[in-house]
Design a protein around this motif. Sequence first.
Motif, PDB file in Angstrom:
ATOM      1  N   ALA A  38     -13.290  38.451  14.895  1.00  9.31           N
ATOM      2  CA  ALA A  38     -12.790  37.282  14.162  1.00  9.31           C
ATOM      3  C   ALA A  38     -11.272  37.152  14.258  1.00  9.31           C
ATOM      4  CB  ALA A  38     -13.223  37.341  12.704  1.00  9.31           C
ATOM      5  N   THR A  39     -10.588  38.235  14.645  1.00 16.02           N
ATOM      6  CA  THR A  39      -9.126  38.208  14.773  1.00 16.02           C
ATOM      7  C   THR A  39      -8.678  38.020  16.220  1.00 16.02           C
ATOM      8  OG1 THR A  39      -8.868  40.602  15.079  1.00 16.02           O
ATOM      9  CG2 THR A  39      -8.935  39.782  12.791  1.00 16.02           C
ATOM     10  N   ALA A  40      -9.616  37.810  17.140  1.00 18.21           N
ATOM     11  CA  ALA A  40      -9.294  37.721  18.568  1.00 18.21           C
ATOM     12  C   ALA A  40      -8.387  36.534  18.880  1.00 18.21           C
ATOM     13  CB  ALA A  40     -10.576  37.625  19.386  1.00 18.21           C
ATOM     14  N   VAL A  41      -7.566  36.745  19.911  1.00 14.16           N
ATOM     15  CA  VAL A  41      -6.623  35.724  20.376  1.00 14.16           C
ATOM     16  C   VAL A  41      -6.809  35.553  21.888  1.00 14.16           C
ATOM     17  CG1 VAL A  41      -4.940  36.186  18.549  1.00 14.16           C
ATOM     18  CG2 VAL A  41      -4.815  37.462  20.692  1.00 14.16           C
ATOM     19  N   PRO A  42      -6.262  34.483  22.467  1.00 14.19           N
ATOM     20  CA  PRO A  42      -6.349  34.328  23.929  1.00 14.19           C
ATOM     21  C   PRO A  42      -5.656  35.487  24.652  1.00 14.19           C
ATOM     22  CG  PRO A  42      -5.676  32.269  22.897  1.00 14.19           C
ATOM     23  CD  PRO A  42      -5.630  33.313  21.832  1.00 14.19           C
ATOM     24  N   VAL A  43      -6.123  35.801  25.838  1.00 14.43           N
ATOM     25  CA  VAL A  43      -5.518  36.854  26.650  1.00 14.43           C
ATOM     26  C   VAL A  43      -4.047  36.527  26.892  1.00 14.43           C
ATOM     27  CG1 VAL A  43      -5.537  37.937  28.936  1.00 14.43           C
ATOM     28  CG2 VAL A  43      -7.685  37.455  27.765  1.00 14.43           C
ATOM     29  N   GLY A  44      -3.194  37.515  26.728  1.00 14.85           N
ATOM     30  CA  GLY A  44      -1.769  37.332  26.938  1.00 14.85           C
ATOM     31  C   GLY A  44      -0.992  37.061  25.668  1.00 14.85           C
ATOM     32  N   SER A  45      -1.686  36.723  24.587  1.00 12.77           N
ATOM     33  CA  SER A  45      -1.019  36.472  23.318  1.00 12.77           C
ATOM     34  C   SER A  45      -0.543  37.782  22.716  1.00 12.77           C
ATOM     35  CB  SER A  45      -1.979  35.784  22.346  1.00 12.77           C
ATOM     36  OG  SER A  45      -1.390  35.667  21.068  1.00 12.77           O
ATOM     37  N   SER A  46       0.580  37.746  22.039  1.00 16.54           N
ATOM     38  CA  SER A  46       1.081  38.943  21.363  1.00 16.54           C
ATOM     39  C   SER A  46       0.801  38.882  19.861  1.00 16.54           C
ATOM     40  CB  SER A  46       2.587  39.099  21.609  1.00 16.54           C
ATOM     41  OG  SER A  46       3.268  37.982  21.084  1.00 16.54           O
ATOM     42  N   ASP A  47      -0.069  37.967  19.454  1.00 19.06           N
ATOM     43  CA  ASP A  47      -0.366  37.778  18.037  1.00 19.06           C
ATOM     44  C   ASP A  47      -1.544  38.604  17.535  1.00 19.06           C
ATOM     45  OD1 ASP A  47       1.724  35.961  17.787  1.00 19.06           O
ATOM     46  OD2 ASP A  47       0.435  34.268  18.316  1.00 19.06           O
ATOM     47  N   GLY A  48      -2.188  39.380  18.386  1.00 14.62           N
ATOM     48  CA  GLY A  48      -3.336  40.166  17.948  1.00 14.62           C
ATOM     49  C   GLY A  48      -3.627  41.296  18.910  1.00 14.62           C
ATOM     50  N   VAL A  49      -4.555  42.166  18.542  1.00 13.01           N
ATOM     51  CA  VAL A  49      -4.911  43.300  19.393  1.00 13.01           C
ATOM     52  C   VAL A  49      -6.265  43.120  20.071  1.00 13.01           C
ATOM     53  CG1 VAL A  49      -3.489  44.944  18.122  1.00 13.01           C
ATOM     54  CG2 VAL A  49      -5.858  44.630  17.473  1.00 13.01           C
ATOM     55  N   TYR A  50      -7.045  42.156  19.632  1.00  9.45           N
ATOM     56  CA  TYR A  50      -8.332  41.850  20.256  1.00  9.45           C
ATOM     57  C   TYR A  50      -8.207  40.522  20.972  1.00  9.45           C
ATOM     58  CZ  TYR A  50      -9.960  45.625  17.340  1.00  9.45           C
ATOM     59  OH  TYR A  50     -10.111  46.851  16.766  1.00  9.45           O
ATOM     60  N   HIS A  51      -8.827  40.408  22.149  1.00  9.17           N
ATOM     61  CA  HIS A  51      -8.706  39.172  22.921  1.00  9.17           C
ATOM     62  C   HIS A  51     -10.067  38.691  23.414  1.00  9.17           C
ATOM     63  CE1 HIS A  51      -9.245  41.413  26.695  1.00  9.17           C
ATOM     64  NE2 HIS A  51      -8.446  42.318  26.158  1.00  9.17           N
ATOM     65  N   TYR A  52     -10.136  37.410  23.735  1.00 12.42           N
ATOM     66  CA  TYR A  52     -11.369  36.815  24.255  1.00 12.42           C
ATOM     67  C   TYR A  52     -11.770  37.546  25.541  1.00 12.42           C
ATOM     68  CZ  TYR A  52      -9.576  32.967  21.354  1.00 12.42           C
ATOM     69  OH  TYR A  52      -9.063  32.206  20.341  1.00 12.42           O
ATOM     70  N   GLY A  53     -13.058  37.845  25.664  1.00 11.22           N
ATOM     71  CA  GLY A  53     -13.573  38.535  26.826  1.00 11.22           C
ATOM     72  C   GLY A  53     -13.552  40.051  26.714  1.00 11.22           C
ATOM     73  N   MET A  54     -12.930  40.577  25.676  1.00 10.83           N
ATOM     74  CA  MET A  54     -12.819  42.025  25.499  1.00 10.83           C
ATOM     75  C   MET A  54     -14.183  42.627  25.175  1.00 10.83           C
ATOM     76  SD  MET A  54     -10.184  43.844  22.895  1.00 10.83           S
ATOM     77  CE  MET A  54      -9.787  45.561  22.995  1.00 10.83           C
TER      78      MET A  54
END
Length: 90
Positions: A38-54
């Motif tokens: 629920a905290t995921a961000v787009p790949v390359g973003s520095s706003d979170g530690v989880y990203h889409y596709g992870m």
Amino acid sequence: MADFGKLNFAVAFVPQTAFPLDGRTYFESLETAQAAAATAVPVGSSDGVYHYGMQLFVVENGVSAGYRIQPDKTLTKVDGISAEDLVGEF
């Protein structure tokens, strides 16, 4: 997310314990994995530690299952994860 302690980088390629390379990917319940997704961000973003596709892994009641974070921040179960699927994840 489980608490694994500290990684000794001097022996990172010869691990002395059963320790995942990326502790962020291991969960002991599907609910905690969903909360992380629920905290995921787009790949390359520095706003979170989880990203889409992870890839996330849940070990619950003696059963291990793999999940992938979708852009809508949900998890999709992945059947038959191979080592090739994990290239670039860590």
